[in-house]
Design an enzyme around this catalytic site. Structure first.
Site, PDB file in Angstrom:
ATOM      1  N   ASN A  87     -29.007  -5.519  15.002  1.00 47.59           N
ATOM      2  CA  ASN A  87     -29.424  -6.742  14.296  1.00 47.59           C
ATOM      3  C   ASN A  87     -29.995  -6.436  12.917  1.00 47.59           C
ATOM      4  OD1 ASN A  87     -31.745  -5.594  15.395  1.00 47.59           O
ATOM      5  ND2 ASN A  87     -32.741  -7.556  15.780  1.00 47.59           N
ATOM      6  N   HIS A 227     -35.039  -4.472  28.147  1.00 54.55           N
ATOM      7  CA  HIS A 227     -36.443  -4.884  28.319  1.00 54.55           C
ATOM      8  C   HIS A 227     -36.717  -5.875  29.459  1.00 54.55           C
ATOM      9  CE1 HIS A 227     -34.784  -7.966  25.716  1.00 54.55           C
ATOM     10  NE2 HIS A 227     -34.949  -7.284  24.619  1.00 54.55           N
ATOM     11  N   ASP A 300     -37.971  -0.484  22.503  1.00 59.06           N
ATOM     12  CA  ASP A 300     -37.844  -1.713  21.706  1.00 59.06           C
ATOM     13  C   ASP A 300     -38.748  -1.634  20.463  1.00 59.06           C
ATOM     14  OD1 ASP A 300     -37.024  -4.152  20.768  1.00 59.06           O
ATOM     15  OD2 ASP A 300     -37.903  -5.341  22.382  1.00 59.06           O
ATOM     16  N   HIS A 304     -42.133  -4.484  11.632  1.00 56.61           N
ATOM     17  CA  HIS A 304     -42.054  -5.678  10.796  1.00 56.61           C
ATOM     18  C   HIS A 304     -42.934  -5.516   9.571  1.00 56.61           C
ATOM     19  CE1 HIS A 304     -39.606  -8.192  13.325  1.00 56.61           C
ATOM     20  NE2 HIS A 304     -40.375  -7.973  14.366  1.00 56.61           N
TER      21      HIS A 304
HETATM   22 ZN   LIG Z   1     -34.316  -7.899  22.790  1.00 50.42          ZN
END
Ligand SMILES: [Zn+2]
Length: 420
Positions: A87, A227, A300, A304
C-alpha cells in the site's frame, strides 16, 4: 570475514561456539577460532527473524519511512528479511514497482526485502493486479495482499486464490468486512461505548476469515490471515485447519500485549487496524500462538508522519511501529526459544517462500542469525528508534531483552546493538 560466536546458546541450549564462514554456519563446537570473535556468553542464538508484514512506505511516503530506515530498524530488531506491504504510492501492483522496492532493499543492505504485490489494481478491489508479472519479476513475489483494505468482493477473492496457485503464491487477507466498519475507531465494546468512539466489531474480522477459509478450501489454495485479533478468529482458524484447509495466520506483538483499555486517554498512538481488543482476546491470541493455530508473529510495523498521527483520535492514521520491539515482547510471553524461532522465523519464511531464511542453526545452513540478550533491559524512546517516524505505543516502557547482533549471510548488520 569469518566469525566465531563464542559461548552462544543455540535456542536456549548449552553454551557452544559457532563458526560463521563463507556466508554459512561452518562449524559448531568447543574451542573454535575465526578471524573475528564475538563474546556471546549469555546470548541466545535464533535464526534471523522474518517479518511477513512491514510497511516501508517507499515509494510515496518517504517522510514517514524509507526502505533504508525501515530495514535499519528491522536489522536492529533481529530481522534478516521483511515483506514490504503493497500500500505504497504508487501501489505495488506492477512488476515495475515491486522491482523498485526489491532493488532499494538490496542497495540498503540491512536485510532482505521481499515485496508484497497488491491483489487488486490500486487496492481498489475491482480488478486483479498483474499477479503473474510480479511473480516472475526480479522481485519474485509470492505474497499478495491489499493490506490496509480488505479484498471484500468474494468473487474477486476467489479468482485471486485460484490465480496464485500457478506460482505457489499466497493471498494475505486484511480481514475487515467494510460494511461493518464504516467510521470505526476502536474495538466495539465497553471502552468504545464509554469513550463515544464508533466501534469496530469483532464480527467484521471473523466474517471475512470464515468466508475466506471456505473459499480457500473450495478452490484448494493457500490463504494467509493478517493480524488476527479476536478470540473468535482463533476459533475459526482452528476449525479450518482441522478441516484440512491450507490456511496460515499471524498475530502482531501489540495484539499479544495491549488491550482497548489503552485508548482511554484518547492518545492516537494506540489507534491501529484491526483495533486493540479485550483481555479475553489477548488471552486467546496468546493461546493460539502457543498451540500453533496462529503460525507466525508479524509486526505490522506502520510508521506515520507526526502530522498524520499526533492529531485528534478520529483524524489520526491507524498503525504503530513494531520492528525494534517485537522480539522483547514475544520473548516475554514465556514460550520456548524453539517456539519463538518457529513463529518469528521458520514459519514466516515458509509462508513467504523465502528458502534462505528460517533455517535451523546447523552446519551448512545460511548464517542468518539473531543474537539476543534475554537479561538486558532498555527503555523505549521513539526518537531513538531507527525509523523515520516515532509512533511507538511503548514510549517510556522498559523492555526486557535486547538484540545484540544480527548476521545476514555471515556478515554482521548489527553488532553491540548498533548498525555496522
Ligand atoms: Zn492490515
Amino acid at each position: 570475514m569469518s566469525w566465531v560466536l563464542q559461548g552462544v546458546s543455540i535456542l536456549g541450549g548449552p553454551p557452544t561456539d559457532v563458526l560463521v564462514d563463507g556466508g554459512v554456519i561452518a562449524e559448531i563446537g568447543a574451542g573454535l577460532r575465526g578471524e573475528q570473535t564475538l563474546d556471546a556468553a549469555g546470548l541466545v542464538a535464533l535464526p534471523g527473524l522474518v517479518d511477513l508484514h512491514t510497511h516501508l512506505r517507499e515509494p510515496g511516503r518517504e517522510d514517514a519511512e524509507t526502505v533504508e530506515t525501515g530495514t535499519a530498524a528491522a536489522a536492529l530488531g533481529g530481522f534478516t528479511a521483511v515483506h514490504a506491504m503493497a500500500n505504497t504510492d504508487p501501489v505495488a501492483d506492477t512488476a515495475g514497482v515491486v522491482e523498485q522496492v526489491f532493488h532499494l532493499g538490496r542497495a540498503a543492505g540491512h536485510c532482505d526485502v521481499a515485496p508484497v504485490g497488491a491483489v487488486t489494481v490500486g487496492l481498489r478491489g475491482t480488478a486483479l493486479a498483474e499477479l503473474g508479472a510480479m511473480a516472475t519479476s526480479a522481485a519474485r513475489v509470492r505474497v499478495f495482499s491489499d493490506d490496509g483494505v480488505c479484498v471484500s468482493d468474494a468473487g474477486l477473492m476467489r479468482r485471486a486464490l485460484e490465480y496464485v496457485k500457478a506460482f505457489d503464491g499466497v493471498v494475505a487477507q486484511h480481514a475487515e468486512e467494510p460494511s461493518l466498519t464504516v467510521g470505526a475507531q476502536l474495538h466495539e465494546g465497553v471502552v468504545s461505548a464509554q469513550l463515544g468512539l464508533a466501534g469496530w466489531p469483532a464480527v467484521a474480522e471473523e466474517a471475512i476469515i470464515a468466508r475466506d477459509c471456505l473459499l480457500a478450501g473450495h478452490v484448494g489454495s493457500r490463504l494467509h490471515i493478517c493480524h488476527v485479533s479476536t478470540a473468535g478468529s482463533v476459533e475459526l482458524i482452528r476449525f479450518a485447519k482441522a478441516r484440512g484447509i491450507d490456511v496460515t495466520a499471524e498475530v502482531t506483538p501489540h495484539h499479544l500485549l495491549l488491550t482497548d483499555a489503552s485508548a482511554t486517554g484518547y492518545d492516537p498512538v494506540f489507534k491501529v487496524n484491526p483495533p486493540l481488543r479485550t483481555r479475553a482476546d489477548v488471552d486467546a491470541v496468546r493461546a493460539g500462538l502457543a498451540d500453533g493455530t496462529i503460525d507466525a508473529v508479524a509486526t505490522d510495523h506502520a510508521p506515520h508522519a507526526t502530522e498524520d498521527k499526533e492529531t485528534e483520535w478520529a483524524a489520526a492514521r491507524p498503525g504503530m511501529l513494531g520492528l525494534q520491539t517485537a522480539l522483547p515482547i514475544v520473548a516475554g510471553l514465556g514460550l520456548a526459544w524453539s517456539v519463538i524461532a518457529e513463529r518469528m522465523s521458520s514459519a514466516p519464511a515458509r509462508i513467504g517462500r523465502l528458502p534462505g531464511h528460517g533455517r535451523p542453526i546447523a552446519v551448512g545452513e545460511p548464517a542468518n542469525l539473531c543474537l539476543f540478550d534475554p537479561a538486558a533491559t532498555w527503555t523505549v524512546d521513539g526518537h531513538a528508534l531507527a525509523s523515520r517516524a516515532h509512533n511507538t505505543p511503548y514510549e517510556g516502557m522498559t523492555m526486557t531483552g535486547a538484540v545484540v547482533a544480527t548476521f545476514l549471510r555471515g556478515e554482521p548488520t548489527v553488532l553491540d546493538g548498533k548498525l555496522t
